[in-house]
Design an enzyme around this catalytic site. Structure first.
Site, short mmCIF file in Angstrom:
data_model
loop_
_atom_site.label_atom_id
_atom_site.label_comp_id
_atom_site.label_asym_id
_atom_site.label_seq_id
_atom_site.Cartn_x
_atom_site.Cartn_y
_atom_site.Cartn_z
N HIS A 76 47.17 43.44 42.83
CA HIS A 76 46.44 42.51 43.23
C HIS A 76 46.30 41.18 42.80
CE1 HIS A 76 43.21 45.87 45.27
NE2 HIS A 76 44.41 46.11 45.22
N GLU A 78 44.74 38.37 42.35
CA GLU A 78 43.87 38.21 41.20
C GLU A 78 44.33 39.24 40.11
OE1 GLU A 78 41.35 39.10 45.30
OE2 GLU A 78 43.13 40.09 44.31
N CYS A 106 37.75 42.47 45.47
CA CYS A 106 37.47 43.68 45.05
C CYS A 106 36.65 44.33 44.04
CB CYS A 106 38.60 45.07 46.03
SG CYS A 106 39.28 45.32 44.20
N CYS A 109 38.68 43.91 41.56
CA CYS A 109 39.03 42.28 40.75
C CYS A 109 37.79 41.97 40.01
CB CYS A 109 40.22 41.56 41.79
SG CYS A 109 41.69 42.71 42.37
#
Length: 173
Positions: A76, A78, A106, A109
């Site tokens: 992701h 992040e 999410c 993260c």
């Protein structure tokens, strides 16, 4: 100078350094995150971008989702920003930093942000299905954890939401 757009703050909304308030133009860095998100969309990745900024304004990392291209479910935006910044600073603790993300992170993260000791999370649009910063869960406010992340939400919200909605709309055609 702080942009006059509407946004919501959980926490102070300003960084305090040496007892002085530093006004930060949140939209400046969010525009960079939006540019990163567009790169992801061009690669058929979910268009989410992230920018990690040091207290002095230095950009430590600017990334976008790459789960498909890297064959990595944890890639992701992040997580990739945290990894890049940790390598750059030679430290897994990214103290006094602010992470700008186009969409609410999410739970995975958010857990990583807590572990990395990110000071502030700034995000554009909420994610009611996966959000770990207030929409579905709120790891940042869990006092049982050893670190709490300040959250500022709603920066460039309409642009962030439009980008991801258009991406998924085009997938359904």
């Amino acid at each position: 100078m702080l942009n006059e757009e509407r946004f919501r703050v959980r926490g102070s909304g300003f960084k305090v350094t040496n007892n002085k308030e530093m006004k930060i133009d949140f939209s400046k860095y969010m525009k960079i995150a939006l540019s990163e998100a567009e790169k992801a969309g061009q690669k058929a990745e979910v268009p989410i971008g992230a920018v990690l900024v040091a207290q002095n304004g230095e950009i430590l990392a600017a990334t976008h989702n790459q789960t498909i291209s890297l064959h990595d479910p944890s890639a992701h935006a992040e997580i990739l920003a945290l990894r890049e910044a940790a390598q750059k600073t030679k430290n897994y603790r990214l103290l006094n930093t602010t992470l700008y993300v186009t969409i609410e992170p999410c739970v995975m993260c958010m857990g990583a942000l807590v572990h990395a000791r990110i000071s502030t999370l700034v995000f554009g649009a909420k994610d009611p299905k996966w959000g770990g910063a207030g929409s579905l869960y709120n790891l940042a406010a869990d006092n049982r954890l050893n670190h709490q992340v300040e959250i500022i939400e709603g920066i460039c919200e309409d642009e962030c939401r439009a980008l991801i909605q258009e991406f998924f709309r085009s997938k359904r055609l």
